[in-house]
Enzyme design. Sequence first.
Site, PDB file in Angstrom:
ATOM      1  N   ASP A 199      64.521  46.709  17.840  1.00 48.46           N
ATOM      2  CA  ASP A 199      65.388  47.779  16.926  1.00 48.46           C
ATOM      3  C   ASP A 199      65.219  47.162  15.636  1.00 48.46           C
ATOM      4  O   ASP A 199      65.328  46.275  15.202  1.00 48.46           O
ATOM      5  CB  ASP A 199      66.777  47.528  17.295  1.00 48.46           C
ATOM      6  CG  ASP A 199      67.708  48.307  16.483  1.00 48.46           C
ATOM      7  OD1 ASP A 199      67.298  48.829  15.237  1.00 48.46           O
ATOM      8  OD2 ASP A 199      68.680  48.753  16.979  1.00 48.46           O
ATOM      9  N   HIS A 200      64.195  47.910  14.712  1.00 42.24           N
ATOM     10  CA  HIS A 200      63.613  47.599  13.566  1.00 42.24           C
ATOM     11  C   HIS A 200      64.826  47.146  12.379  1.00 42.24           C
ATOM     12  O   HIS A 200      64.700  46.366  11.663  1.00 42.24           O
ATOM     13  CB  HIS A 200      62.751  48.781  12.779  1.00 42.24           C
ATOM     14  CG  HIS A 200      63.141  49.667  12.232  1.00 42.24           C
ATOM     15  ND1 HIS A 200      63.695  50.784  12.934  1.00 42.24           N
ATOM     16  CD2 HIS A 200      63.060  49.991  11.104  1.00 42.24           C
ATOM     17  CE1 HIS A 200      64.059  51.660  12.017  1.00 42.24           C
ATOM     18  NE2 HIS A 200      63.638  51.343  10.768  1.00 42.24           N
ATOM     19  N   HIS A 262      70.604  51.335  16.066  1.00 45.47           N
ATOM     20  CA  HIS A 262      70.722  50.914  14.615  1.00 45.47           C
ATOM     21  C   HIS A 262      72.253  50.785  14.325  1.00 45.47           C
ATOM     22  O   HIS A 262      72.851  49.511  13.864  1.00 45.47           O
ATOM     23  CB  HIS A 262      70.042  51.502  13.569  1.00 45.47           C
ATOM     24  CG  HIS A 262      68.770  51.908  13.972  1.00 45.47           C
ATOM     25  ND1 HIS A 262      67.871  51.064  14.647  1.00 45.47           N
ATOM     26  CD2 HIS A 262      67.781  53.162  13.600  1.00 45.47           C
ATOM     27  CE1 HIS A 262      66.604  51.618  14.620  1.00 45.47           C
ATOM     28  NE2 HIS A 262      66.755  52.859  14.041  1.00 45.47           N
TER      29      HIS A 262
HETATM   30  C1  BG6 Z   1      64.186  55.223  13.197  1.00 42.87           C
HETATM   31  C2  BG6 Z   1      64.561  56.845  13.546  1.00 42.87           C
HETATM   32  O1  BG6 Z   1      64.527  54.546  14.237  1.00 42.87           O
HETATM   33  O2  BG6 Z   1      64.661  54.793  11.878  1.00 42.87           O
HETATM   34  C3  BG6 Z   1      64.236  57.443  12.455  1.00 42.87           C
HETATM   35  O3  BG6 Z   1      63.932  57.324  14.631  1.00 42.87           O
HETATM   36  C4  BG6 Z   1      64.736  56.956  10.934  1.00 42.87           C
HETATM   37  O4  BG6 Z   1      64.610  58.909  12.454  1.00 42.87           O
HETATM   38  C5  BG6 Z   1      64.333  55.554  10.782  1.00 42.87           C
HETATM   39  O5  BG6 Z   1      64.432  57.968   9.889  1.00 42.87           O
HETATM   40  C6  BG6 Z   1      65.235  55.048   9.555  1.00 42.87           C
HETATM   41  O6  BG6 Z   1      64.779  53.760   9.378  1.00 42.87           O
HETATM   42  P1  BG6 Z   1      64.660  53.314   7.981  1.00 42.87           P
HETATM   43  O7  BG6 Z   1      64.062  51.713   8.188  1.00 42.87           O
HETATM   44  O8  BG6 Z   1      63.735  53.989   7.026  1.00 42.87           O
HETATM   45  O9  BG6 Z   1      66.032  53.234   7.532  1.00 42.87           O
END
Ligand code: BG6
Length: 513
Positions: A199-200, A262
């Site tokens: 989960d980044h 997230h």
């Molecule tokens: C991803 C989603 O996990 O997170 C995307 O699949 C989203 O739809 C993205 O745009 C948002 O990540 P960040 O790091 O740009 O906020």
Amino acid sequence: MTSADTHVTIGKAMCEETPPEPCGIVIFGASGDLVARKLLPALFGLYRRNLLPERFFVLGFARTPMTDEEFRTRVRDCILSAHPEGVEELDEFLALCRYTHGEYDDPEAYADLALCSSECALDYHAADNLLFYLALPPQLHAVTVRHLYNAGLTKEGDDGHPWRRVVFEKPFGHDLASALKLDDTLCSMLRQEQIFRMDHYLGKETVQSILMFRFANAIFEPLWNRSYIDHVQITVAESLGVEHRSAYYDNAGCLRDMFQNHMMQMLALVAMEPPTSFDSERVRDERVKLLHSIRPWSKDEICSSVVRAQYGAGIKADGSPLKAYLDEPGIAPRSSTETYVAAKLFIDNWRWQGVPFFLRSGKRMPRKVSEIAVTFRRVPHSMFGMHSKAEMPANVLILKIQPEEGIDLHIQAKQPGPKSCMSTMTLAFKYHEIFGINPPDAYERLLLDCMLGDRTLFWSREGVEAAWQLITPILETWRDTPEASPLLHYPAGSWGPDASARLIRTIGKRWRE
Ligand code: BG6
């Protein structure tokens, strides 16, 4: 501005950054977009910070036939667009990259992969430790692991050396039943310690610092409860639309794409109890406990406390037109997929009883911002005649996740001058001003942790299950009684539908804008 200007003293850092043991990373879906935008630049970022193992290789695997040289040219292009300043070390890094191709469901491709990875392990002296990174659509996860398993590629040594680990990108299933089924399949072939569910958001610097902020400072935790906190807002707003991901997104929607993962993780970190130690299992357990304490929404509450909406045509701040979701390429003409969700929830435990949490996430908002805002209760009495208690703004603590990482605290202060004028001012801590650098990309931290075998910042099986338990009834209610919780619309480039503003007005508050 420098740290000297802001009179902030940075103490001696207490940290350990150990490069991992020799290993290789096998990237499935190596010709894909995520690999180009995130993974390769992150690996190169680690390389430049000397955090990759001393002996290491990257082996790309995808369906597209390509030679090693062609793959290296691609890698070069991806890295240069992310790190234009990094040309010097690039050739050394490219020398670590190789490529092989095949179909994901072809046993022969895995036999070739086994040969190829052993060759790389020998050539690069990488000790046969392998990290398989599945940058693949979820429907390929189980089949890929099955083939890796059958080819003997997931088998570890008796003492855990060589190690074999598999990294999965979300989504982990489509609902509770499919997530459990997928997990059962994975667990029949892999030990839990071999599974890394990515989960980044957990790798973002400010998200990581939530626990340190809460539990390494004695001054906040005593206030972190129902007696002092009025409500909490968690926002992840994106200015982009669905972009080129319509095939995935139109099936997923915002609730699955952002809330199930997230948003739930950020909620868990901000609200969980202190773990007994910063050990991976202890931290993960506390996050899961928190998810279990969220009060499930009844059917009626889903209709009154969860808002779903889709963007229609609108305009950007600069006046240029924005397409409606339904007019984006690849979206089904009558799609009812939500691109925005706002929800109100409560946590049933001693700490949080009665404190409302408001969560919202959407695409095509006016700007990109991710933050957690904790609003404290107002002062119990105003002794300043010109301000009644109700007029005194509350203190707000904002954990800013992006685009600018930092922490703000809004406090009341006297304006200079003879009169007793009060105004709200902000104590602002900005990562790049204080530390002189922008924090590394989340993928760098997470890839490093996979190589180190540290699962603290990854989803556990129990966590995935707990999140789906909460989210699945919402999906079912939307499917079964759409008229009771209708899909609303908002103009692209706005902050969402009016119903979302009304949701937070139920406690007399407004979303931060
Ligand atoms: C991803 C989603 O996990 O997170 C995307 O699949 C989203 O739809 C993205 O745009 C948002 O990540 P960040 O790091 O740009 O906020």
